[in-house]
Design a protein around this motif. Sequence first.
Motif, PDB file in Angstrom:
ATOM      1  N   TYR A  28       0.805  -1.218   0.000  1.00  0.00           N
ATOM      2  CA  TYR A  28       0.000   0.000   0.000  1.00  0.00           C
ATOM      3  C   TYR A  28       0.842   1.273   0.000  1.00  0.00           C
ATOM      4  CZ  TYR A  28      -3.671  -3.332   0.936  1.00  0.00           C
ATOM      5  OH  TYR A  28      -4.518  -4.394   0.835  1.00  0.00           O
ATOM      6  N   GLU A  29       2.135   1.139   0.186  1.00  0.00           N
ATOM      7  CA  GLU A  29       3.026   2.296   0.158  1.00  0.00           C
ATOM      8  C   GLU A  29       3.604   2.561  -1.227  1.00  0.00           C
ATOM      9  OE1 GLU A  29       2.227   0.726   3.818  1.00  0.00           O
ATOM     10  OE2 GLU A  29       3.653  -0.328   2.528  1.00  0.00           O
ATOM     11  N   ILE A  30       3.412   1.612  -2.160  1.00  0.00           N
ATOM     12  CA  ILE A  30       4.084   1.708  -3.456  1.00  0.00           C
ATOM     13  C   ILE A  30       3.597   2.901  -4.272  1.00  0.00           C
ATOM     14  CG2 ILE A  30       2.467   0.149  -4.624  1.00  0.00           C
ATOM     15  CD1 ILE A  30       6.285   0.535  -5.243  1.00  0.00           C
ATOM     16  N   THR A  31       2.335   3.300  -4.124  1.00  0.00           N
ATOM     17  CA  THR A  31       1.834   4.432  -4.916  1.00  0.00           C
ATOM     18  C   THR A  31       2.623   5.696  -4.598  1.00  0.00           C
ATOM     19  OG1 THR A  31       0.094   4.695  -3.255  1.00  0.00           O
ATOM     20  CG2 THR A  31      -0.496   3.548  -5.287  1.00  0.00           C
ATOM     21  N   GLU A  32       2.765   5.998  -3.307  1.00  0.00           N
ATOM     22  CA  GLU A  32       3.480   7.206  -2.909  1.00  0.00           C
ATOM     23  C   GLU A  32       4.975   7.088  -3.186  1.00  0.00           C
ATOM     24  OE1 GLU A  32       4.243   9.993   1.066  1.00  0.00           O
ATOM     25  OE2 GLU A  32       2.791   8.352   1.121  1.00  0.00           O
ATOM     26  N   ALA A  33       5.550   5.913  -2.893  1.00  0.00           N
ATOM     27  CA  ALA A  33       6.998   5.737  -3.053  1.00  0.00           C
ATOM     28  C   ALA A  33       7.438   5.885  -4.502  1.00  0.00           C
ATOM     29  CB  ALA A  33       7.423   4.374  -2.513  1.00  0.00           C
ATOM     30  N   SER A  34       6.608   5.428  -5.418  1.00  0.00           N
ATOM     31  CA  SER A  34       6.984   5.444  -6.833  1.00  0.00           C
ATOM     32  C   SER A  34       6.487   6.678  -7.576  1.00  0.00           C
ATOM     33  CB  SER A  34       6.437   4.194  -7.534  1.00  0.00           C
ATOM     34  OG  SER A  34       5.014   4.192  -7.534  1.00  0.00           O
ATOM     35  N   ALA A  35       5.686   7.520  -6.925  1.00  0.00           N
ATOM     36  CA  ALA A  35       5.029   8.637  -7.619  1.00  0.00           C
ATOM     37  C   ALA A  35       5.985   9.537  -8.395  1.00  0.00           C
ATOM     38  CB  ALA A  35       4.204   9.456  -6.630  1.00  0.00           C
ATOM     39  N   PRO A  36       7.127   9.955  -7.829  1.00  0.00           N
ATOM     40  CA  PRO A  36       8.021  10.818  -8.621  1.00  0.00           C
ATOM     41  C   PRO A  36       8.503  10.143  -9.910  1.00  0.00           C
ATOM     42  CG  PRO A  36       8.601  10.928  -6.297  1.00  0.00           C
ATOM     43  CD  PRO A  36       7.623   9.810  -6.442  1.00  0.00           C
ATOM     44  N   ASP A  37       8.866   8.859  -9.822  1.00  0.00           N
ATOM     45  CA  ASP A  37       9.309   8.131 -11.014  1.00  0.00           C
ATOM     46  C   ASP A  37       8.177   7.964 -12.016  1.00  0.00           C
ATOM     47  OD1 ASP A  37      11.845   7.831  -9.923  1.00  0.00           O
ATOM     48  OD2 ASP A  37      11.365   5.899  -9.001  1.00  0.00           O
ATOM     49  N   VAL A  38       6.994   7.661 -11.510  1.00  0.00           N
ATOM     50  CA  VAL A  38       5.845   7.462 -12.399  1.00  0.00           C
ATOM     51  C   VAL A  38       5.501   8.754 -13.124  1.00  0.00           C
ATOM     52  CG1 VAL A  38       3.359   6.993 -12.453  1.00  0.00           C
ATOM     53  CG2 VAL A  38       4.884   5.511 -11.129  1.00  0.00           C
ATOM     54  N   LEU A  39       5.469   9.870 -12.402  1.00  0.00           N
ATOM     55  CA  LEU A  39       5.134  11.145 -13.040  1.00  0.00           C
ATOM     56  C   LEU A  39       6.137  11.503 -14.132  1.00  0.00           C
ATOM     57  CD1 LEU A  39       4.002  13.191  -9.919  1.00  0.00           C
ATOM     58  CD2 LEU A  39       2.584  12.645 -11.919  1.00  0.00           C
ATOM     59  N   ARG A  40       7.424  11.296 -13.853  1.00  0.00           N
ATOM     60  CA  ARG A  40       8.424  11.569 -14.893  1.00  0.00           C
ATOM     61  C   ARG A  40       8.202  10.673 -16.107  1.00  0.00           C
ATOM     62  NH1 ARG A  40      11.900  12.382 -10.387  1.00  0.00           N
ATOM     63  NH2 ARG A  40      12.449  10.166 -10.338  1.00  0.00           N
ATOM     64  N   TRP A  41       7.889   9.417 -15.843  1.00  0.00           N
ATOM     65  CA  TRP A  41       7.744   8.451 -16.941  1.00  0.00           C
ATOM     66  C   TRP A  41       6.536   8.795 -17.818  1.00  0.00           C
ATOM     67  CZ3 TRP A  41       4.500   4.628 -18.890  1.00  0.00           C
ATOM     68  CH2 TRP A  41       5.100   3.677 -19.723  1.00  0.00           C
ATOM     69  N   ILE A  42       5.388   9.094 -17.189  1.00  0.00           N
ATOM     70  CA  ILE A  42       4.213   9.359 -18.008  1.00  0.00           C
ATOM     71  C   ILE A  42       4.312  10.707 -18.711  1.00  0.00           C
ATOM     72  CG2 ILE A  42       2.738   7.850 -16.621  1.00  0.00           C
ATOM     73  CD1 ILE A  42       1.475  10.279 -15.359  1.00  0.00           C
ATOM     74  N   GLU A  43       4.950  11.687 -18.084  1.00  0.00           N
ATOM     75  CA  GLU A  43       5.122  12.970 -18.760  1.00  0.00           C
ATOM     76  C   GLU A  43       6.017  12.834 -19.985  1.00  0.00           C
ATOM     77  OE1 GLU A  43       6.375  15.513 -15.539  1.00  0.00           O
ATOM     78  OE2 GLU A  43       4.344  16.315 -15.301  1.00  0.00           O
ATOM     79  N   ALA A  44       7.022  11.968 -19.890  1.00  0.00           N
ATOM     80  CA  ALA A  44       7.902  11.726 -21.058  1.00  0.00           C
ATOM     81  C   ALA A  44       7.129  11.070 -22.188  1.00  0.00           C
ATOM     82  CB  ALA A  44       9.072  10.833 -20.641  1.00  0.00           C
ATOM     83  N   ARG A  45       6.088  10.323 -21.876  1.00  0.00           N
ATOM     84  CA  ARG A  45       5.305   9.643 -22.921  1.00  0.00           C
ATOM     85  C   ARG A  45       4.389  10.586 -23.689  1.00  0.00           C
ATOM     86  NH1 ARG A  45       8.244   6.654 -20.724  1.00  0.00           N
ATOM     87  NH2 ARG A  45       9.404   7.026 -22.608  1.00  0.00           N
ATOM     88  N   VAL A  46       4.034  11.727 -23.075  1.00  0.00           N
ATOM     89  CA  VAL A  46       3.061  12.608 -23.740  1.00  0.00           C
ATOM     90  C   VAL A  46       3.707  13.854 -24.339  1.00  0.00           C
ATOM     91  CG1 VAL A  46       1.179  11.823 -22.278  1.00  0.00           C
ATOM     92  CG2 VAL A  46       2.461  13.849 -21.591  1.00  0.00           C
ATOM     93  N   ARG A  47       5.024  13.984 -24.220  1.00  0.00           N
ATOM     94  CA  ARG A  47       5.698  15.139 -24.797  1.00  0.00           C
ATOM     95  C   ARG A  47       5.701  15.067 -26.311  1.00  0.00           C
ATOM     96  NH1 ARG A  47      10.666  14.718 -20.695  1.00  0.00           N
ATOM     97  NH2 ARG A  47       9.733  15.755 -18.897  1.00  0.00           N
TER      98      ARG A  47
END
Length: 334
Positions: free
Chosen positions: A315-334
């Motif tokens: 249940y902690e994985i959402t918060e722990a990974s959020a910075p990496d996830v945000l960078r990854w998805i933003e790179a996909r929509v550029r």
Amino acid sequence: MELPDELVSAGATGYRIRYLSTSAKGGPTEVTGVVLLPPGTAPPGGWPVVSWAHGTTGISDRCTPSRDTELGGYGYAGYLAGLVRRGFVVAATDYEGLGTPGAHPYLIAESQGRSVVDAVRAAGDLDRRVSGVWLAVGHSQGGHAAMAAGEIASHYGRGLDFRGTVALAPITDNRPYVDRLARLKPIDHGYFMAILAGLATWQPKLRYADYLGSRALKEFPRVHTTCIEELTNRLVKLNLPGAEFAPNSTGAAERLRKWLGANAVPRMRSRAPLFVAQGLADYLVPAEQTKLAVRKAKALGTDAKMVGYPNVGHYEITEASAPDVLRWIEARVR
């Protein structure tokens, strides 16, 4: 709709929606969910969409995230607020059968994947500032749903512009548990009941008595009237022996393994990349199982990667990974 404080602070506007999708049996079905719109002016071409797939809440209509002020709990409201702040529309499905007539096909890959894809169409129908560019992001049960959606996006999602999948501690393949059912701990008994109920929506030949003893069968109706936390607490208190949850024959075990295998992910190549975040201290979804799924995805031809997070639980994985996830998805929509 009235939103929790985290989303209000993010400037989100929320709508409850009811939209058309395709059921586990292949016919039309109504699904509910939530669409969250960012504040301000949409960029040229419209806001990109994150189709959010929630983790296990239960299979009763009482457990429908769009009816919950916290959108399913587990800190999801704050997590989705982070996406809205970055300029993403969030289309959050409830899945087939949660909040609508009929049983919820829990962990039935095709049903959940379709609900995730069609939520993106619904968001576009709601507001024309929403673009067709989208990604699937999900946690636990939702990781399973997001992976299933990514695999069908190229044909079921025609007309949309799919860019990738993020799976957070995804449930991928429950077959390894078949041989360990007699040793399940009470904390897992409710999940097994939900799995059986989900399979029964898709496989009419399933007989509950093949997998549940008399005491477990007596408790089983609660899976349709309670949410997962309440059900789990009840079963932990009862402390039923593991033998109450074991297949009653080799044939029953083989049938269960076959049905679970048909809904395991990955099943096919995804044309867009896959990012998997996994807590290495996860007791519900073991990291080794997730690693196997990522290896299989690569073998199928998907551009897949997994990042492990030490000392992070389910249940902690959402918060722990959020910075990496945000960078990854933003790179996909550029």
